[in-house]
Design an enzyme around this catalytic site. Structure first.
Site, PDB file in Angstrom:
ATOM      1  N   GLU A   1       0.826  -1.204   0.000  1.00 12.30           N
ATOM      2  CA  GLU A   1       0.000   0.000   0.000  1.00 12.30           C
ATOM      3  C   GLU A   1       0.861   1.255   0.000  1.00 12.30           C
ATOM      4  OE1 GLU A   1      -2.774   2.041  -0.673  1.00 12.30           O
ATOM      5  OE2 GLU A   1      -3.772   0.354   0.285  1.00 12.30           O
TER       6      GLU A   1
ATOM      7  N   ASP B   1       1.126   4.057  -3.072  1.00 15.81           N
ATOM      8  CA  ASP B   1       0.721   5.445  -2.850  1.00 15.81           C
ATOM      9  C   ASP B   1       1.860   6.410  -3.163  1.00 15.81           C
ATOM     10  OD1 ASP B   1      -1.603   4.321  -1.994  1.00 15.81           O
ATOM     11  OD2 ASP B   1      -1.387   4.867   0.114  1.00 15.81           O
TER      12      ASP B   1
ATOM     13  N   SER C   1      -7.309   2.291  -3.595  1.00 15.13           N
ATOM     14  CA  SER C   1      -6.084   2.838  -3.007  1.00 15.13           C
ATOM     15  C   SER C   1      -5.092   3.231  -4.080  1.00 15.13           C
ATOM     16  CB  SER C   1      -5.455   1.825  -2.054  1.00 15.13           C
ATOM     17  OG  SER C   1      -5.324   0.586  -2.699  1.00 15.13           O
TER      18      SER C   1
ATOM     19  N   ASP D   1     -17.385  11.794 -17.758  1.00 19.21           N
ATOM     20  CA  ASP D   1     -18.430  10.965 -17.175  1.00 19.21           C
ATOM     21  C   ASP D   1     -18.206   9.496 -17.529  1.00 19.21           C
ATOM     22  OD1 ASP D   1     -20.725  10.300 -15.840  1.00 19.21           O
ATOM     23  OD2 ASP D   1     -22.108  11.023 -17.387  1.00 19.21           O
ATOM     24  N   ILE D   2     -18.366   8.610 -16.538  1.00 19.86           N
ATOM     25  CA  ILE D   2     -18.244   7.171 -16.749  1.00 19.86           C
ATOM     26  C   ILE D   2     -19.644   6.571 -16.668  1.00 19.86           C
ATOM     27  CG2 ILE D   2     -17.150   5.032 -15.991  1.00 19.86           C
ATOM     28  CD1 ILE D   2     -15.206   7.222 -16.961  1.00 19.86           C
TER      29      ILE D   2
ATOM     30  N   GLY E   1     -24.136  11.303 -15.730  1.00 21.95           N
ATOM     31  CA  GLY E   1     -24.124  12.177 -14.567  1.00 21.95           C
ATOM     32  C   GLY E   1     -23.502  11.487 -13.369  1.00 21.95           C
TER      33      GLY E   1
ATOM     34  N   ASP F   1     -22.972   9.198 -10.159  1.00 22.40           N
ATOM     35  CA  ASP F   1     -23.485   7.911  -9.688  1.00 22.40           C
ATOM     36  C   ASP F   1     -22.623   7.446  -8.520  1.00 22.40           C
ATOM     37  OD1 ASP F   1     -21.226   6.124 -10.798  1.00 22.40           O
ATOM     38  OD2 ASP F   1     -21.938   7.132 -12.612  1.00 22.40           O
TER      39      ASP F   1
END
Length: 599
Positions: free
Chosen positions: A301, A305, A517, A559-560, A578, A580
């Site tokens: 992690e 990052d 993450s 937008d996805i 839009g 979601d």
């Protein structure tokens, strides 16, 4: 602190002495302040040792937080005349400070239990009082008894109680005392690390050399199997932008013994960012947090990052914060302190810092229902304080779809812990806090929602005004009765970014890793570049992002509309036109966003 000695009174009852004087229970007339039902998955094995040390955090009311919140929304609204006029550290502290009466009443209460000013530490605004006391004293102070609880699945242990009380005269001057009823288990998101490429989706293009998107952006087709810094820059329209500001900074938080390895970072830079070779980050220890450079202790992690956030933003000065908290402990050893989950420890530190990074990403979370609501609200108010000071905070939205954080839908436990054991979607915290920017996940090019993208609706926080139009539009699009009773209308995530097949270096080897993450530090990297663009023009940093994103910034997001986030035995929510609760408002178009933030 005065030395506490346990001894038996002549009446054969267990008592406490402080400096030789007898103490008797002082909370017999207390009023219950907070109570919880036995938490699912936790078992009380026995009474906690009376000499085990608890670090109690006592939250005093922040009388003018509503004024701070008003300031926050005004200075974060791009259409407001005060946009970008962030508050100073001192101004924020003044607004969240408790009343002198509350300070005095709580001090008197602590003194009645033998605690002097030398035993007390305080947050910069004095809204938190921290004391370390044995379990026996804590039980007396709070009119309760503490037990040793064990989480059956993980083996994690904690000294906790199911309820506590405060004296009548103290009750109104304290909002919460923790750790008492908190059974949360802060965890990193469920990153999955593998040494070979994931099989591409059958309708994903891997044959062409380049993919041309509807907006004209061209991306290497190889990015459908392996995501690199260059892939993100191509996809999100940031090719050719070079940071220039010497004022800009970016930060990554690390918890639970996740160490960011510098040798791995150099391998990553050699592979993906050769101009950054031999550079590194500033390491800051919070509450004794470590960052061991033993290669066998490198954290997947932490490496993910730091490698992507710092690789995207080089040469922007970078900081990795390692915060100690919630370590495994043997409660029979009195020198080991049982403390809160680490967010507030980090908040104490960063709020005391005069110049925190303008962009910070966190990839750790709890199930919202395992965090006492009073505690969640106080932690959320700490995030609001940072936003008011000009800090943009990104949190990953979770990796369990609409479930409890477990990425395997078959093992998700989607039940309320309010005694009804009702089926319920399980939101994640802090992603559900309205004062942070929650980042969901996508996969492949063209992008679609990745199935594990956490999202849904908070059970604690009211829907903020900046979300009203977007969320109401989504809710109206749902067939009537869909998932009735499974969620409330305060929503997350806010945005999204690619979240799988990220190539990192881990313990000397390259491999692929995924999870929201990955999405959070990636999105944070582009926010940092936007801050660089503003600071280079003499403008203030963006600060709290959401009011901008849901208004002027909307045209700078892609937008996805494909995919969903199944969980809890359901298909979850669909990505749609839009906003979601899977991908939020969409993914960044840095080129467009840069134009918008410079208006």
């Amino acid at each position: 602190m005065a030395y506490l000695v346990l001894h038996f009174c002549i009446t054969i009852t267990l008592c406490l002495t402080v400096g030789g004087s007898l103490l008797r229970p002082k909370n017999s007339t207390g009023i219950v302040k907070e109570s919880v039902l036995p938490p699912p998955g936790w078992v009380r094995s026995r009474d906690a040792p009376l000499d085990h040390i608890l670090e109690l955090r006592i939250g005093l009311p922040q009388l003018n937080f509503h004024i701070l919140e008003q300031h926050l929304y005004e200075i974060s609204d791009p259409e407001h005349e005060r946009y970008g006029m962030h508050l100073s550290k001192e101004e924020v502290e003044e607004l969240v400070a408790p009343s002198e009466e509350s300070i005095n009443v709580v001090d008197k209460w602590l003194a009645s239990h033998g605690l002097t000013q030398h035993d007390v530490s305080r947050s910069p605004a004095k809204d938190w009082v921290i004391v370390k006391v044995p379990v026996g004293v804590a039980g007396e102070m709070l009119g309760t008894s503490f037990g040793l609880w064990t989480h059956k699945a993980s083996g994690q242990t904690a000294v906790r109680t199911l309820k506590y009380s405060l004296p009548v005269d103290v009750h109104g001057h304290v909002e919460l005392v923790q750790p008492t009823t908190m059974f949360s288990r802060t965890t990193g998101q469920k990153t999955t690390f593998r040494w070979s490429n994931q099989q591409a989706h059958e309708d994903v293009d891997t044959e062409s050399s380049q993919i041309t998107l509807p907006n004209g952006i061209m991306v290497d087709a190889s990015c459908n199997q392996t995501v690199t810094i260059n892939c993100l820059k191509q996809l999100y329209n940031a090719v050719g932008f070079a940071p220039k500001s010497k004022q800009n900074k970016i930060g990554i938080t690390g918890y639970l013994g996740q160490f960011a390895n510098i040798a791995d970072l150099q391998l990553f830079y050699a592979d993906q960012r050769p101009d950054a070779l031999n550079s590194s980050f500033q390491f800051i220890s919070v509450n004794g947090g470590q960052n061991s450079q033993n290669i066998s202790q490198a954290g997947g992690e932490a490496n993910l990052d730091t490698q992507f956030a710092f690789g995207l933003t080089f040469p922007t000065p970078a900081t990795f914060y390692s915060t100690a908290g919630m370590p495994p402990f043997t409660p029979d050893i009195g020198t080991t302190t049982d403390s809160n989950e680490p967010y507030t420890t980090w908040l104490d530190f960063i709020l005391s810092h005069p110049n925190p990074p303008q962009t910070i990403s966190t990839s750790y979370a709890d199930d919202e229902q395992t965090v006492p609501e009073t505690f969640a609200r106080r932690a959320c108010s700490g995030f609001a304080q940072l936003g008011a000071r000009g800090v943009s905070l990104m949190f990953s939205s979770g990796d369990g779809g609409v479930g409890d954080g477990d990425p395997d839908p078959a093992t998700q436990q989607c039940f309320s812990n309010d005694g009804r054991n009702a089926t319920r979607f399980i939101p994640g915290f802090p992603a559900s806090c309205p004062f942070v920017t929650a980042v969901g996940g996508t996969i492949f090019i063209p992008e679609r929602a990745v199935s594990f993208s956490g999202g849904g609706f908070s059970n604690f926080f009211a829907r903020p005004q900046y979300q009203d139009q977007a969320v109401q539009t989504f809710l109206r699009s749902l067939p009537k009765g869909t998932y009735a009773g499974l969620f409330n209308p305060s929503a997350f995530p806010d945005v999204s970014a690619l979240a799988d097949n990220f190539k990192i270096f881990f313990r000397g080897r390259s491999g692929l890793i995924g999870g929201t993450s990955a999405a959070s530090p990636a999105f944070a990297g582009f926010v940092s570049l936007l801050n660089d663009a503003r600071l280079s023009r003499g403008l203030p940093p963006l600060g709290f992002l959401n009011p901008f994103l849901y208004s002027r910034g909307l045209t700078g997001l892609t937008d996805i509309t494909v995919g969903s986030n199944p969980g809890c035995g359901t298909p979850g929510f669909n990505a749609t036109k839009g906003w979601d609760p899977v991908t939020g408002l969409g993914t960044p178009n840095f080129g467009k966003l840069k134009e918008l933030v410079l208006l």
